[in-house]
Design an enzyme around this catalytic site. Structure first.
Site, mmCIF file in Angstrom:
data_model
loop_
_atom_site.group_PDB
_atom_site.id
_atom_site.type_symbol
_atom_site.label_atom_id
_atom_site.label_comp_id
_atom_site.label_asym_id
_atom_site.label_seq_id
_atom_site.Cartn_x
_atom_site.Cartn_y
_atom_site.Cartn_z
ATOM 1 N N VAL A 88 5.109 1.909 -3.160
ATOM 2 C CA VAL A 88 5.057 2.211 -1.730
ATOM 3 C C VAL A 88 4.718 3.687 -1.533
ATOM 4 O O VAL A 88 5.399 4.569 -2.062
ATOM 5 C CB VAL A 88 6.395 1.885 -1.047
ATOM 6 C CG1 VAL A 88 6.304 2.185 0.456
ATOM 7 C CG2 VAL A 88 6.770 0.426 -1.275
ATOM 8 N N LYS A 89 3.667 3.940 -0.776
ATOM 9 C CA LYS A 89 3.249 5.309 -0.473
ATOM 10 C C LYS A 89 3.988 5.796 0.778
ATOM 11 O O LYS A 89 4.018 5.104 1.797
ATOM 12 C CB LYS A 89 1.740 5.363 -0.243
ATOM 13 C CG LYS A 89 0.915 4.971 -1.449
ATOM 14 C CD LYS A 89 -0.571 4.916 -1.119
ATOM 15 C CE LYS A 89 -1.127 6.264 -0.712
ATOM 16 N NZ LYS A 89 -2.596 6.200 -0.486
ATOM 17 N N ILE A 90 4.541 7.013 0.677
ATOM 18 C CA ILE A 90 5.327 7.559 1.780
ATOM 19 C C ILE A 90 4.931 9.015 2.011
ATOM 20 O O ILE A 90 4.982 9.826 1.076
ATOM 21 C CB ILE A 90 6.834 7.477 1.472
ATOM 22 C CG1 ILE A 90 7.245 6.016 1.249
ATOM 23 C CG2 ILE A 90 7.651 8.105 2.590
ATOM 24 C CD1 ILE A 90 8.683 5.847 0.801
#
Length: 226
Positions: A85-87
């Site tokens: 997951v990119k944050i």
């Protein structure tokens, strides 16, 4: 060193995955929107192409840590295989990275412009950080120096977080960050194809083949002449 495709174009991904040593695919909201169809449909097709072992990166777009964590869990439930997951590195983003790390959900800290942003992300538990190379060059100066500083900080403090450099406009930028310590890079399809393009290579291949055919005849190979 690992190479990722920065795209959601399933045809290009399938082609590059067949020929190049691809470790996975990175996406972001802008990339997915360009496909002009339901994003989960696109992501599932990408997963089918690359298999479940290779990493697939999907970005959360929530504003609060709670929203980001909820999105991360939804993404992991909807997509099989190895999902990251990119944050974005904001205060809420760092809070979300800390919580997801506690729940063993791997993350990539994105929109990195400074070495200290990358340090905070590593301290929060991010598996990867993504410095935006071309954007750093355009906005604040020398992206290669930023990547080198991140690599030095991670080595000094023995972080396991890896640098996944992103946002490239030419092969030289990719080459430069690899030399100073980027562990991985994510690159658009057009640029990946240029990695092995050099005028002398096909000329050499043609010369070798012509010499071989003069000696052994047309359509002869090592197998035929063995």
């Amino acid at each position: 060193m690992r190479l990722y495709i920065d795209s959601a174009d399933v045809k290009q991904i399938a082609l590059l995955n067949e020929y190049f040593p691809i470790a996975g695919v990175t996406t972001n909201p802008s990339i997915l929107v360009k496909e002009n169809r339901p994003y989960l449909e696109v992501l599932r097709e990408i997963r089918e192409i690359i298999g479940e072992e290779k990493e697939l990166f999907v970005q959360a777009i929530g504003d609060t840590a709670e929203e980001i964590v909820e999105e991360a869990k939804f993404i992991n439930n909807e997509l099989p295989g190895n999902v990251i997951v990119k944050i974005p590195v904001t205060d809420e983003g760092l809070k979300a990275i800390k919580r997801l790390t506690e729940e063993n959900i791997p993350t990539l800290a994105t929109t990195i412009y400074t070495a200290f942003q990358a340090l905070m992300a590593a301290m929060a538990g991010a598996k990867y950080v993504a410095p935006y190379v071309n954007r750093i060059d355009n906005l604040t100066g020398n992206a290669v120096n930023v990547v080198a500083e991140i690599a030095k900080l991670y080595k000094t403090y023995q972080f396991e977080t890896e640098i996944l450099a992103a946002s490239f406009k030419n092969v030289q930028q990719v080459h430069a960050v690899c030399l100073v310590g980027a562990h991985t890079v994510t690159v658009g399809p057009d640029l990946i194809e240029k990695f092995i393009a050099f005028p002398a290579t096909p000329a050499d291949v043609t010369e070798f083949k012509n010499q071989w055919q003069k000696a052994y005849g047309l359509d002869k190979t090592n197998l035929v002449n063995s």
